[in-house]
Design a protein around this motif. Sequence first.
Motif, PDB file in Angstrom:
ATOM      1  N   UNK A 153      34.824  48.942  53.265  1.00 46.29           N
ATOM      2  CA  UNK A 153      34.794  48.368  51.908  1.00 46.29           C
ATOM      3  C   UNK A 153      35.774  47.199  51.840  1.00 46.29           C
ATOM      4  N   UNK A 154      35.407  46.098  52.399  1.00 49.03           N
ATOM      5  CA  UNK A 154      36.305  44.950  52.411  1.00 49.03           C
ATOM      6  C   UNK A 154      35.495  43.665  52.448  1.00 49.03           C
ATOM      7  N   UNK A 155      36.061  42.606  51.929  1.00 49.09           N
ATOM      8  CA  UNK A 155      35.419  41.297  51.987  1.00 49.09           C
ATOM      9  C   UNK A 155      35.805  40.557  53.256  1.00 49.09           C
ATOM     10  N   UNK A 156      36.722  41.127  54.024  1.00 54.24           N
ATOM     11  CA  UNK A 156      37.164  40.485  55.250  1.00 54.24           C
ATOM     12  C   UNK A 156      36.146  40.684  56.372  1.00 54.24           C
ATOM     13  N   UNK A 157      36.285  39.889  57.428  1.00 51.73           N
ATOM     14  CA  UNK A 157      35.372  39.943  58.559  1.00 51.73           C
ATOM     15  C   UNK A 157      35.805  41.062  59.499  1.00 51.73           C
ATOM     16  N   UNK A 158      35.302  42.275  59.250  1.00 50.23           N
ATOM     17  CA  UNK A 158      35.679  43.448  60.030  1.00 50.23           C
ATOM     18  C   UNK A 158      34.495  43.910  60.876  1.00 50.23           C
ATOM     19  N   UNK A 159      34.724  44.822  61.836  1.00 50.23           N
ATOM     20  CA  UNK A 159      33.623  45.263  62.699  1.00 50.23           C
ATOM     21  C   UNK A 159      32.482  45.957  61.965  1.00 50.23           C
ATOM     22  N   UNK A 160      32.780  46.630  60.850  1.00 50.11           N
ATOM     23  CA  UNK A 160      31.766  47.327  60.083  1.00 50.11           C
ATOM     24  C   UNK A 160      31.972  47.067  58.591  1.00 50.11           C
ATOM     25  N   UNK A 161      30.889  46.739  57.901  1.00 50.57           N
ATOM     26  CA  UNK A 161      30.957  46.533  56.454  1.00 50.57           C
ATOM     27  C   UNK A 161      29.724  47.139  55.813  1.00 50.57           C
ATOM     28  N   UNK A 162      29.900  47.685  54.603  1.00 49.36           N
ATOM     29  CA  UNK A 162      28.782  48.255  53.864  1.00 49.36           C
ATOM     30  C   UNK A 162      28.523  47.392  52.636  1.00 49.36           C
ATOM     31  N   UNK A 163      27.296  46.885  52.530  1.00 51.10           N
ATOM     32  CA  UNK A 163      26.914  45.971  51.455  1.00 51.10           C
ATOM     33  C   UNK A 163      26.011  46.668  50.441  1.00 51.10           C
ATOM     34  N   UNK A 164      25.923  46.085  49.259  1.00 47.44           N
ATOM     35  CA  UNK A 164      25.189  46.690  48.147  1.00 47.44           C
ATOM     36  C   UNK A 164      23.715  46.909  48.470  1.00 47.44           C
ATOM     37  N   UNK A 165      23.080  45.949  49.131  1.00 46.35           N
ATOM     38  CA  UNK A 165      21.679  46.120  49.496  1.00 46.35           C
ATOM     39  C   UNK A 165      20.774  46.235  48.293  1.00 46.35           C
ATOM     40  N   UNK A 166      19.799  47.143  48.364  1.00 44.85           N
ATOM     41  CA  UNK A 166      18.864  47.353  47.258  1.00 44.85           C
ATOM     42  C   UNK A 166      18.745  48.850  46.985  1.00 44.85           C
ATOM     43  N   UNK A 167      19.175  49.278  45.809  1.00 45.80           N
ATOM     44  CA  UNK A 167      19.119  50.687  45.421  1.00 45.80           C
ATOM     45  C   UNK A 167      17.686  51.212  45.496  1.00 45.80           C
ATOM     46  N   UNK A 168      17.515  52.397  46.053  1.00 45.38           N
ATOM     47  CA  UNK A 168      16.199  53.029  46.138  1.00 45.38           C
ATOM     48  C   UNK A 168      15.977  53.880  44.895  1.00 45.38           C
ATOM     49  N   UNK A 169      14.915  53.637  44.131  1.00 46.26           N
ATOM     50  CA  UNK A 169      14.651  54.432  42.921  1.00 46.26           C
ATOM     51  C   UNK A 169      14.528  55.911  43.236  1.00 46.26           C
ATOM     52  N   UNK A 170      14.916  56.739  42.277  1.00 48.19           N
ATOM     53  CA  UNK A 170      14.930  58.177  42.471  1.00 48.19           C
ATOM     54  C   UNK A 170      13.593  58.770  42.857  1.00 48.19           C
ATOM     55  N   UNK A 171      12.487  58.197  42.370  1.00 44.58           N
ATOM     56  CA  UNK A 171      11.178  58.762  42.694  1.00 44.58           C
ATOM     57  C   UNK A 171      10.751  58.466  44.126  1.00 44.58           C
ATOM     58  N   UNK A 172      11.540  57.647  44.834  1.00 45.62           N
ATOM     59  CA  UNK A 172      11.258  57.360  46.244  1.00 45.62           C
ATOM     60  C   UNK A 172      12.230  58.089  47.180  1.00 45.62           C
ATOM     61  N   UNK A 173      13.086  58.930  46.604  1.00 40.19           N
ATOM     62  CA  UNK A 173      14.076  59.669  47.394  1.00 40.19           C
ATOM     63  C   UNK A 173      13.617  61.123  47.559  1.00 40.19           C
ATOM     64  N   UNK A 174      13.711  61.620  48.773  1.00 33.81           N
ATOM     65  CA  UNK A 174      13.405  63.024  49.055  1.00 33.81           C
ATOM     66  C   UNK A 174      14.656  63.715  49.589  1.00 33.81           C
ATOM     67  N   UNK A 175      14.706  65.038  49.472  1.00 27.41           N
ATOM     68  CA  UNK A 175      15.828  65.773  50.042  1.00 27.41           C
ATOM     69  C   UNK A 175      15.353  67.104  50.596  1.00 27.41           C
ATOM     70  N   UNK A 176      16.130  67.645  51.544  1.00 27.64           N
ATOM     71  CA  UNK A 176      15.776  68.901  52.177  1.00 27.64           C
ATOM     72  C   UNK A 176      16.927  69.388  53.033  1.00 27.64           C
ATOM     73  N   UNK A 177      16.709  70.451  53.819  1.00 25.17           N
ATOM     74  CA  UNK A 177      17.782  71.020  54.641  1.00 25.17           C
ATOM     75  C   UNK A 177      18.324  70.003  55.644  1.00 25.17           C
ATOM     76  N   UNK A 178      19.588  70.154  55.969  1.00 27.33           N
ATOM     77  CA  UNK A 178      20.201  69.285  56.963  1.00 27.33           C
ATOM     78  C   UNK A 178      19.686  69.645  58.353  1.00 27.33           C
TER      79      UNK A 178
END
Length: 213
Positions: A153-178
């Motif tokens: 979570x940084x604006x700096x140039x680091x090896x790994x960064x997570x960006x906002x992207x595009x939220x997936x609507x709830x009706x397109x999300x599934x869940x189940x056992x790990x």
Amino acid sequence: MIASPDRTPLPREFFDRPILEVAPDLLGRILVRNTPDGPIALRLTEVEAYDGQNDPGSHAYRGRTPRNDVMFGAPGHVYVYFTYGMWFCMNLVCGPEGRASAVLLRAGEIIEGAELARTRRQSARNDKELAKGPARLATALDVDRALNGTDACTTEDTPLRILTGAHVPGDQVRNGPRTGVAGEGGVHPWRYWVADDPTVSPYRAHVPRKRRS
């Protein structure tokens, strides 16, 4: 319809929430791995939640150790572990500091730098398989324990960064056992994925490892 991806970094507050809120909300977000050869970007399509000392399936269930220390730190950092003596897997730490919950990044779609990912995943039959599974994801992005503890979570140039992207609507999300989780932790439906996405890994129940005679 999924909106166009937003390239701004996710704020740390995004991860400082209950694990079962963060995990499904990570779908559609973009993980960027900056390598010496260039960047690789991945859209998350499958994740699993692990709830620390409340969760028998979590590495932190029995408390703090040198291996899981990062899980007890600030949210938004990367926890990388080595498994089965051959594979790395990566997680994003969630919740308040000291709480030790994390989300395993199980699968994703490579949206930039596929040519670099292919050099690391030469056994993949097509680009949909480049990051189809947690070990494959880490291999495609060239992730190992050297990146354990990286602040994503940084604006700096680091090896790994997570960006906002595009939220997936709830009706397109599934869940189940790990996948592959044994015992009491195996019953939690805490694996989340994007419905009908071809990069999502197949579900596999836990199979006990046979001891050598």
